[in-house]
Design a protein around this motif. Structure first.
Motif, PDB file in Angstrom:
ATOM      1  N   ALA A   7     -42.385  35.821 -17.825  1.00 21.14           N
ATOM      2  CA  ALA A   7     -44.319  34.734 -18.117  1.00 21.14           C
ATOM      3  C   ALA A   7     -45.208  34.851 -18.986  1.00 21.14           C
ATOM      4  O   ALA A   7     -44.461  36.272 -20.243  1.00 21.14           O
ATOM      5  CB  ALA A   7     -44.985  35.804 -16.861  1.00 21.14           C
ATOM      6  N   GLY A   8     -45.671  34.518 -19.134  1.00 19.47           N
ATOM      7  CA  GLY A   8     -46.735  33.777 -20.644  1.00 19.47           C
ATOM      8  C   GLY A   8     -47.273  32.316 -20.243  1.00 19.47           C
ATOM      9  O   GLY A   8     -47.185  31.697 -20.047  1.00 19.47           O
ATOM     10  N   SER A   9     -47.017  31.942 -22.025  1.00 15.95           N
ATOM     11  CA  SER A   9     -47.999  30.498 -21.964  1.00 15.95           C
ATOM     12  C   SER A   9     -46.840  29.176 -22.400  1.00 15.95           C
ATOM     13  O   SER A   9     -47.301  28.434 -22.200  1.00 15.95           O
ATOM     14  CB  SER A   9     -49.093  30.259 -23.500  1.00 15.95           C
ATOM     15  OG  SER A   9     -48.525  30.724 -24.434  1.00 15.95           O
ATOM     16  N   ALA A  10     -45.817  29.950 -22.700  1.00 18.63           N
ATOM     17  CA  ALA A  10     -44.730  29.094 -23.173  1.00 18.63           C
ATOM     18  C   ALA A  10     -44.334  27.493 -22.123  1.00 18.63           C
ATOM     19  O   ALA A  10     -44.595  26.811 -22.155  1.00 18.63           O
ATOM     20  CB  ALA A  10     -43.140  29.491 -23.524  1.00 18.63           C
ATOM     21  N   GLY A  11     -44.583  28.500 -20.622  1.00 19.35           N
ATOM     22  CA  GLY A  11     -44.058  27.337 -19.508  1.00 19.35           C
ATOM     23  C   GLY A  11     -45.098  26.387 -19.502  1.00 19.35           C
ATOM     24  O   GLY A  11     -45.135  25.246 -19.238  1.00 19.35           O
ATOM     25  N   ARG A  12     -46.603  26.824 -20.005  1.00 19.44           N
ATOM     26  CA  ARG A  12     -47.531  25.596 -20.161  1.00 19.44           C
ATOM     27  C   ARG A  12     -47.537  25.027 -21.275  1.00 19.44           C
ATOM     28  O   ARG A  12     -47.842  23.636 -20.823  1.00 19.44           O
ATOM     29  CB  ARG A  12     -49.217  26.887 -19.400  1.00 19.44           C
ATOM     30  CG  ARG A  12     -50.576  25.545 -19.517  1.00 19.44           C
ATOM     31  CD  ARG A  12     -51.887  26.739 -20.111  1.00 19.44           C
ATOM     32  NE  ARG A  12     -52.704  26.043 -20.328  1.00 19.44           N
ATOM     33  CZ  ARG A  12     -53.499  26.710 -20.770  1.00 19.44           C
ATOM     34  NH1 ARG A  12     -54.074  28.467 -21.797  1.00 19.44           N
ATOM     35  NH2 ARG A  12     -54.508  26.171 -20.665  1.00 19.44           N
ATOM     36  N   PRO A 165     -55.612  21.436 -20.385  1.00 23.46           N
ATOM     37  CA  PRO A 165     -55.730  22.075 -19.199  1.00 23.46           C
ATOM     38  C   PRO A 165     -56.723  23.657 -19.336  1.00 23.46           C
ATOM     39  O   PRO A 165     -56.721  23.909 -20.199  1.00 23.46           O
ATOM     40  CB  PRO A 165     -54.191  23.314 -19.432  1.00 23.46           C
ATOM     41  CG  PRO A 165     -53.348  21.969 -20.411  1.00 23.46           C
ATOM     42  CD  PRO A 165     -54.448  21.772 -21.004  1.00 23.46           C
ATOM     43  N   PRO A 166     -57.733  24.034 -18.560  1.00 27.78           N
ATOM     44  CA  PRO A 166     -59.056  24.537 -18.550  1.00 27.78           C
ATOM     45  C   PRO A 166     -57.382  26.313 -18.601  1.00 27.78           C
ATOM     46  O   PRO A 166     -56.372  26.501 -18.202  1.00 27.78           O
ATOM     47  CB  PRO A 166     -58.883  25.129 -17.185  1.00 27.78           C
ATOM     48  CG  PRO A 166     -58.000  23.978 -16.053  1.00 27.78           C
ATOM     49  CD  PRO A 166     -57.400  23.941 -17.259  1.00 27.78           C
ATOM     50  N   PRO A 167     -58.999  27.155 -19.417  1.00 27.84           N
ATOM     51  CA  PRO A 167     -57.781  28.437 -19.426  1.00 27.84           C
ATOM     52  C   PRO A 167     -57.592  28.968 -18.278  1.00 27.84           C
ATOM     53  O   PRO A 167     -58.093  28.771 -16.936  1.00 27.84           O
ATOM     54  CB  PRO A 167     -59.468  29.264 -20.553  1.00 27.84           C
ATOM     55  CG  PRO A 167     -60.422  28.484 -19.470  1.00 27.84           C
ATOM     56  CD  PRO A 167     -60.122  27.135 -19.150  1.00 27.84           C
ATOM     57  N   PRO A 168     -57.142  30.948 -17.719  1.00 27.79           N
ATOM     58  CA  PRO A 168     -57.083  31.108 -16.895  1.00 27.79           C
ATOM     59  C   PRO A 168     -58.129  31.813 -15.871  1.00 27.79           C
ATOM     60  O   PRO A 168     -58.393  31.909 -16.478  1.00 27.79           O
ATOM     61  CB  PRO A 168     -55.989  31.753 -17.151  1.00 27.79           C
ATOM     62  CG  PRO A 168     -54.831  31.461 -18.645  1.00 27.79           C
ATOM     63  CD  PRO A 168     -56.059  30.628 -19.146  1.00 27.79           C
ATOM     64  N   PRO A 169     -57.791  31.899 -15.022  1.00 28.47           N
ATOM     65  CA  PRO A 169     -58.899  31.953 -14.296  1.00 28.47           C
ATOM     66  C   PRO A 169     -59.349  33.292 -14.742  1.00 28.47           C
ATOM     67  O   PRO A 169     -58.923  34.024 -14.810  1.00 28.47           O
ATOM     68  CB  PRO A 169     -58.711  31.698 -12.826  1.00 28.47           C
ATOM     69  CG  PRO A 169     -58.099  30.790 -12.587  1.00 28.47           C
ATOM     70  CD  PRO A 169     -56.950  31.301 -13.545  1.00 28.47           C
ATOM     71  N   GLY A 170     -60.849  33.699 -14.700  1.00 27.91           N
ATOM     72  CA  GLY A 170     -61.372  34.505 -15.835  1.00 27.91           C
ATOM     73  C   GLY A 170     -61.458  35.267 -16.864  1.00 27.91           C
ATOM     74  O   GLY A 170     -61.351  36.502 -17.123  1.00 27.91           O
ATOM     75  N   ALA A 171     -60.671  34.468 -17.655  1.00 32.15           N
ATOM     76  CA  ALA A 171     -60.327  34.399 -19.080  1.00 32.15           C
ATOM     77  C   ALA A 171     -61.487  34.074 -19.764  1.00 32.15           C
ATOM     78  O   ALA A 171     -62.371  33.813 -19.851  1.00 32.15           O
ATOM     79  CB  ALA A 171     -59.438  33.279 -20.110  1.00 32.15           C
ATOM     80  N   PRO A 172     -61.652  35.242 -20.333  1.00 36.54           N
ATOM     81  CA  PRO A 172     -63.483  34.982 -21.543  1.00 36.54           C
ATOM     82  C   PRO A 172     -63.276  34.137 -22.636  1.00 36.54           C
ATOM     83  O   PRO A 172     -62.131  33.424 -22.971  1.00 36.54           O
ATOM     84  CB  PRO A 172     -62.940  36.191 -22.233  1.00 36.54           C
ATOM     85  CG  PRO A 172     -61.310  37.013 -22.597  1.00 36.54           C
ATOM     86  CD  PRO A 172     -60.917  36.127 -20.856  1.00 36.54           C
ATOM     87  N   PRO A 173     -64.545  34.167 -22.587  1.00 35.39           N
ATOM     88  CA  PRO A 173     -64.546  32.470 -23.691  1.00 35.39           C
ATOM     89  C   PRO A 173     -62.948  32.980 -25.477  1.00 35.39           C
ATOM     90  O   PRO A 173     -63.534  33.818 -25.816  1.00 35.39           O
ATOM     91  CB  PRO A 173     -65.494  32.675 -23.647  1.00 35.39           C
ATOM     92  CG  PRO A 173     -66.867  33.895 -23.100  1.00 35.39           C
ATOM     93  CD  PRO A 173     -65.763  34.345 -22.403  1.00 35.39           C
ATOM     94  N   LEU A 222     -51.511  15.258 -25.067  1.00 34.33           N
ATOM     95  CA  LEU A 222     -52.774  14.681 -24.436  1.00 34.33           C
ATOM     96  C   LEU A 222     -52.258  13.596 -23.878  1.00 34.33           C
ATOM     97  O   LEU A 222     -52.887  13.266 -22.918  1.00 34.33           O
ATOM     98  CB  LEU A 222     -53.303  14.783 -25.778  1.00 34.33           C
ATOM     99  CG  LEU A 222     -54.476  15.432 -26.478  1.00 34.33           C
ATOM    100  CD1 LEU A 222     -55.358  15.159 -27.675  1.00 34.33           C
ATOM    101  CD2 LEU A 222     -55.373  16.048 -25.047  1.00 34.33           C
ATOM    102  N   SER A 223     -50.788  12.804 -24.507  1.00 36.14           N
ATOM    103  CA  SER A 223     -50.250  11.770 -23.817  1.00 36.14           C
ATOM    104  C   SER A 223     -49.362  12.407 -22.488  1.00 36.14           C
ATOM    105  O   SER A 223     -49.872  10.886 -21.536  1.00 36.14           O
ATOM    106  CB  SER A 223     -49.132  10.864 -24.923  1.00 36.14           C
ATOM    107  OG  SER A 223     -48.048  12.025 -25.015  1.00 36.14           O
ATOM    108  N   VAL A 224     -49.385  13.233 -21.846  1.00 34.36           N
ATOM    109  CA  VAL A 224     -49.211  13.657 -21.094  1.00 34.36           C
ATOM    110  C   VAL A 224     -50.167  13.812 -20.202  1.00 34.36           C
ATOM    111  O   VAL A 224     -50.028  13.060 -19.220  1.00 34.36           O
ATOM    112  CB  VAL A 224     -48.284  14.878 -21.095  1.00 34.36           C
ATOM    113  CG1 VAL A 224     -48.073  15.308 -19.614  1.00 34.36           C
ATOM    114  CG2 VAL A 224     -46.846  14.824 -21.878  1.00 34.36           C
ATOM    115  N   LEU A 225     -51.614  14.161 -20.301  1.00 29.65           N
ATOM    116  CA  LEU A 225     -52.006  15.199 -19.979  1.00 29.65           C
ATOM    117  C   LEU A 225     -52.968  13.751 -19.838  1.00 29.65           C
ATOM    118  O   LEU A 225     -53.837  13.538 -18.585  1.00 29.65           O
ATOM    119  CB  LEU A 225     -53.886  15.808 -20.445  1.00 29.65           C
ATOM    120  CG  LEU A 225     -52.761  17.103 -20.877  1.00 29.65           C
ATOM    121  CD1 LEU A 225     -53.805  18.243 -22.122  1.00 29.65           C
ATOM    122  CD2 LEU A 225     -53.168  18.077 -19.518  1.00 29.65           C
ATOM    123  N   VAL A 226     -52.894  12.549 -19.896  1.00 26.44           N
ATOM    124  CA  VAL A 226     -53.905  11.481 -20.114  1.00 26.44           C
ATOM    125  C   VAL A 226     -53.548  10.606 -19.355  1.00 26.44           C
ATOM    126  O   VAL A 226     -53.837   9.317 -18.488  1.00 26.44           O
ATOM    127  CB  VAL A 226     -54.727  11.027 -21.647  1.00 26.44           C
ATOM    128  CG1 VAL A 226     -55.366  11.599 -22.292  1.00 26.44           C
ATOM    129  CG2 VAL A 226     -53.482  10.091 -21.865  1.00 26.44           C
TER     130      VAL A 226
END
Length: 264
Positions: A7-12, A165-173, A222-226
């Motif tokens: 688990a981690g950020s790679a999939g994102r 993508p927004p940060p995970p819920p509850g993530a600090p600034p 960005l090309s995917v996100l938009v």
């Protein structure tokens, strides 16, 4: 022993960064000066084994290999790794997550991450992993963006930030990593020993509107996100960077990077 969790950020982030690999390579190739400065400062050379975390298309690894180092890279994007394999065929390149490095303890003489560690779901955990796979006393290089007022690319953030993508819920600034002492504190928390920090600046250059728009829309997926709004967003990015257009229609954007060198 090597970490086994997946688990981690790679999939994102992997699919996003790999959406336009050739266009992203145009940006990464312009980062060579900061790679060369890091190589100079750590004294990287023949016989040393170096790992780059978030190796992208392999520009740093090519420079390190050309100096005789044994090079290993990890990235979350298979598409970027394909370009890295073509650029550095002698490298050991792995698909994976920076929080769970697939390497044994005490494996590397240098571990480096250029604008990569802050994409981890847990930055401190990713630095701790870098320290784990580094040999005792080995150098760990951590590069981040410099001061916003010294980064011309900051001008496009009002356009692009709402699209990411927004940060995970509850993530600090997100911490201001360029500020004095911030990276040092995170590295210390991860079990590393800060040694020195420095700033380096250079410019990205693009031939025209088409080139800069294509390069910028490739960053961070960005090309995917938009999606279908790509033409609209590209136009907004180019307009946001209008102040950096040169008389001949090219673009030149000065940026600063902040780097910490720590030891494991």
């Amino acid at each position: 022993m090597a970490a086994t969790a997946t688990a981690g950020s790679a999939g994102r982030w992997g699919p996003l960064w790999g959406a336009r690999p050739a266009d992203w390579a145009v940006n990464e190739e312009q980062q060579l000066p900061t790679y060369e400065e890091a190589i100079r400062r750590v004294g990287l050379g023949a016989g040393q084994r170096v790992l780059e975390v978030g190796c992208g298309t392999g520009v740093f690894l090519r420079a390190a290999a050309d100096r005789g180092a044994e090079v290993v890279g990890l990235d979350a994007s298979e598409a970027l790794l394909e370009l890295a394999r073509a650029r550095v065929p002698e490298a050991d390149l792995r698909l994976g997550d920076m929080q769970f490095l697939p390497f044994e303890d005490d494996s590397f003489d240098v571990v480096a991450g250029f604008n990569s560690f802050f994409f981890a779901a847990d930055l401190v955990a990713s630095l701790r992993e870098a320290g784990r796979v580094a040999k005792p006393g080995a150098q760990v290089v951590v590069q981040v963006w410099g001061r916003p007022e010294r980064c011309d690319l900051d001008a496009m953030k009002p356009v692009t930030r709402p699209l990411l993508p927004p940060p995970p819920p509850g993530a600090p600034p997100a911490p201001a990593l360029w500020q004095a002492g911030v990276l040092e504190g995170l590295a210390t928390e991860a079990g590393l020993q800060p040694q020195s920090a420095y700033d380096v600046s250079w410019a990205y250059e693009y031939a025209d509107e088409e080139a800069i728009g294509r390069a910028m829309i490739s960053a961070g997926g960005l090309s995917v996100l938009v999606g279908e709004r790509e033409a609209e967003v590209r136009r907004a990015i180019v307009d946001a960077l209008a102040a950096y257009r040169q008389p001949d229609g090219s673009y030149r954007l000065e940026n600063e990077w902040h780097t910490l060198i720590a030891s494991a």
